[in-house]
Design an enzyme around this catalytic site. Structure first.
Site, PDB file in Angstrom:
ATOM      1  N   LYS B  81       0.397  -1.412   0.194  1.00 58.33           N
ATOM      2  CA  LYS B  81      -0.876   0.211  -0.023  1.00 58.33           C
ATOM      3  C   LYS B  81       1.015   1.481   0.128  1.00 58.33           C
ATOM      4  O   LYS B  81       1.361   0.976   0.678  1.00 58.33           O
ATOM      5  CB  LYS B  81      -0.796  -0.223   1.033  1.00 58.33           C
ATOM      6  CG  LYS B  81      -1.691   0.653   1.374  1.00 58.33           C
ATOM      7  CD  LYS B  81      -2.722   0.285   2.785  1.00 58.33           C
ATOM      8  CE  LYS B  81      -4.010   1.688   2.753  1.00 58.33           C
ATOM      9  NZ  LYS B  81      -5.055   1.414   4.057  1.00 58.33           N
ATOM     10  N   SER B 156      -8.888   1.330   2.944  1.00 63.54           N
ATOM     11  CA  SER B 156      -8.709   2.205   2.734  1.00 63.54           C
ATOM     12  C   SER B 156      -7.480   1.492   1.486  1.00 63.54           C
ATOM     13  O   SER B 156      -7.205   1.610   0.263  1.00 63.54           O
ATOM     14  CB  SER B 156      -7.755   3.293   3.025  1.00 63.54           C
ATOM     15  OG  SER B 156      -7.258   2.367   4.061  1.00 63.54           O
ATOM     16  N   SER B 180      -9.775  -1.183   7.591  1.00 61.48           N
ATOM     17  CA  SER B 180      -8.763  -1.039   5.737  1.00 61.48           C
ATOM     18  C   SER B 180      -8.569  -1.784   4.960  1.00 61.48           C
ATOM     19  O   SER B 180      -7.614  -1.730   3.952  1.00 61.48           O
ATOM     20  CB  SER B 180      -8.043   0.338   5.899  1.00 61.48           C
ATOM     21  OG  SER B 180      -8.819   1.319   6.179  1.00 61.48           O
TER      22      SER B 180
END
Lengths: 109, 482
Positions: B81, B156, B180
């Site tokens: 990420k 997310s 997330s």
């Protein structure tokens, strides 16, 4: 969802939003200020549900782990150094971050 | 040939490369073929490192052919990420304010991946600064759900989940502050593990809600999550909130994975099923039946403070965010406004021009909750309720080994469906958020599909530092349905 009480009255008004934006250093547009007044009011109304709980005898929990202070020996270790530290600066010279003048008169210290 | 490689799991590829049966360079080529074919549509990656990855893969292939020792993820293509700092490429947090930011150091998890000889192939999209539940808040690009491009991948860590689901990597790292990792894993039909708070170092993870943030893996299955956890877990002197290994011993989680949890006792919270779609509830109930058939005892419990988690979270997380994001000042790194009138405008205009709406909204809410006159009513109140919520979990784990519930009340929703009303978006995190407030570990694994063929996620929650039990419990179910 929670029933929205006081529909006409906002939890946070335009002036308060402006004050918070100042504290947060956000130069919001007028449109954003109006939008945030509405949206933040709705969110604040929702979080009011916390007041249904009696927490008079409850300790606040800031952190979930059984760690208190983490101490280490006070020894010098390598750090980033000037070049790497300044590498991402929007404006710099060889040694410093550059910003607009803060004090009008030179020698104002 | 390359399509066959993509059928391997992370562990399968690792073993195959180590034995010299598969070349890392072929695996890297295979995932880049996938990326080149699909990512223009899916949009999982913010940046990729094809040349560097192929070079690294060749080095590993050479080491293996010469019989030299290699790490436990040798040659395996992994995505991370884009809120984890890397000295290579950029670390953008999907924000315009960091669009060109090049980190001077690697996050500890990146160092650990590299030490394990993993091949980092790219950095994945996210909601800006990890604030969101759909990846629609990315300031840089749009990511769609690989199973249905009209739907969100969740968030997310939506880019990481989409990349794993579309086989554009063999596993990925995400971060989880309020769900997330688990929610996008659920929406994309992959496994996602949020370890116990403090289990994995956050040094070099760009901070959002520091008392909640935790890094964890997204992968094809439970064993691959265990393999990744083996690599990234452990104390780090650079992160004072990473737990010492005496309190939380490191286990070889992968080795233990196939031992079923004997005498398993599962808690369910019937009141929590009320808010979920019926197809989701049915899938979770089906999973509970699978456990029963395998000898588990199921007890019904109440968690009376669970329903207050979203309210507490959106005060605590935003308060922490307003403080953490004060560092984006237009001075030291990141975007600076053109022609500021004075030094205050360097801050206020830079921030306003480069932060997206959700980030500004959360900074505003957090600043308000911390401001004089409101601190006790909002922030302090939320911290007290957090203690009550943790108490619900403590009580539950005195009676049961784990709690089972949905990961999300719905399957992947349509792009744009919830963007107009931030509160509706927040409410979609109803099952994941309390876990972060309590700091306990949880996993989401696929447990079925709805009528639109969209994956449903089963969330299993265990007590603090009980990842071993958690992974074994998750594996029990996975083995039954595959």
């Amino acid at each position: 969802m929670e029933q929205r009480k006081n529909m006409g009255q906002k939890k946070i008004d335009i002036e308060q939003v402006k004050q918070v934006a100042k504290l947060a250093r956000l130069a919001l547009s007028e449109a954003e200020i109006a939008q945030f007044a509405t949206q933040l009011s709705a969110i604040l109304e929702y979080v009011e549900k916390l007041n249904r709980l009696d927490t008079a005898d409850v300790e606040p929990l800031a952190h979930c782990l059984p760690i208190n202070n983490c101490l280490r020996e006070d020894r010098m270790k390598p750090s980033l150094g000037t070049e790497k530290t300044l590498a991402n600066a929007p404006q710099k010279d060889e040694q410093f971050f550059l910003v607009p003048k803060i004090l009008e008169e030179p020698g104002g210290f | 040939m390359s399509k066959d490689i993509l059928k391997l799991t992370c562990r399968g590829l690792r073993d195959s490369i180590a034995k010299g049966e598969t070349k890392s360079s072929d695996a890297v080529s295979a995932v880049f073929a996938q990326i080149e074919e699909h990512d223009a549509k899916i949009g999982a990656f913010i940046s990729t490192f094809k040349e560097e990855a192929l070079k690294k893969a060749k080095e590993i292939d050479e080491k293996i052919s010469k019989g030299k020792p290699v790490g436990s993820l040798a040659g395996v293509p992994i995505a991370v990420k884009d809120n984890m700092c890397t000295t290579f490429g950029t670390t953008t947090c999907a924000s315009k304010i960091l669009e060109n930011f090049r980190s001077p150091y690697n996050a500890t998890v990146i160092e650990k991946l590299l030490a394990a000889d993993a091949v980092i192939i790219g950095k994945t999209n996210l909601d800006e600064f990890a604030m969101g539940s759909s990846t629609e808040n990315s300031g840089l690009k749009k990511t769609v759900n690989p199973r249905d491009p009209s739907r969100v991948p969740g968030g997310s860590s939506g880019g990481s989940a989409a990349a794993v689901a579309a086989k554009m990597c063999f596993a990925a790292l995400g971060s989880d502050t309020g769900g997330s990792i688990r929610q996008p894993a659920s929406f994309c039909g992959v496994a996602g593990l949020k370890p116990t708070y403090g289990r994995v170092s956050r040094y070099g993870l760009v901070a959002y809600g520091s008392s909640l943030d935790q890094i964890g893996p997204l992968a094809q299955n439970v064993a691959d999550c265990a393999l990744l956890l083996n690599v990234i877990a452990g104390h780090d002197e650079k992160d004072s909130t990473s737990i010492d290994e005496k309190t939380a011993p490191i286990v070889n989680w992968l080795e233990k994975i196939d031992q079923p949890a004997a005498g398993l006792k599962i808690a369910v919270v019937p009141q929590l099923f009320e808010g979920a779609d019926s197809e989701v509830v049915n899938a979770i109930k089906g999973a509970i039946e699978v456990y029963k058939r395998n000898g588990a005892e199921v007890i019904e419990i109440k968690m009376p403070h669970f329903e207050y988690a979203i309210a507490a979270y959106y005060l605590i997380a935003t308060a922490e965010a307003s403080s953490n994001l004060a560092r984006y000042d237009g001075v030291h790194y990141g975007y600076r406004t053109k022609n500021p009138a004075d030094y205050v405008e360097v801050y206020s205009k830079s921030r306003n021009e480069a932060f997206g709406q959700e980030v500004k909204r959360r900074i505003m809410l957090g600043t308000y909750a911390l401001s004089s006159g409101y601190y006790d009513a909002y922030y302090l109140k939320a911290l007290k309720v957090r203690n009550l919520i943790r108490g619900d979990f403590t009580a539950a784990f005195e009676r049961a080994d784990c709690i089972i519930m949905p990961t999300s009340p719905t399957t992947a929703f349509k792009i744009g469906e919830k963007t107009a009303d931030p509160l509706q978006m927040y409410l979609s995190d109803v099952y994941t958020i309390a876990v972060n407030l309590a700091g306990v570990p949880a996993i989401s694994i696929p447990c079925g599909f709805d009528k639109n063929n969209l994956p449903i996620g089963l969330q299993i929650i265990a007590s603090t530092f009980q990842e071993e039990k958690l992974l074994r419990i998750a594996r029990m179910f996975e083995r039954e349905i595959k």
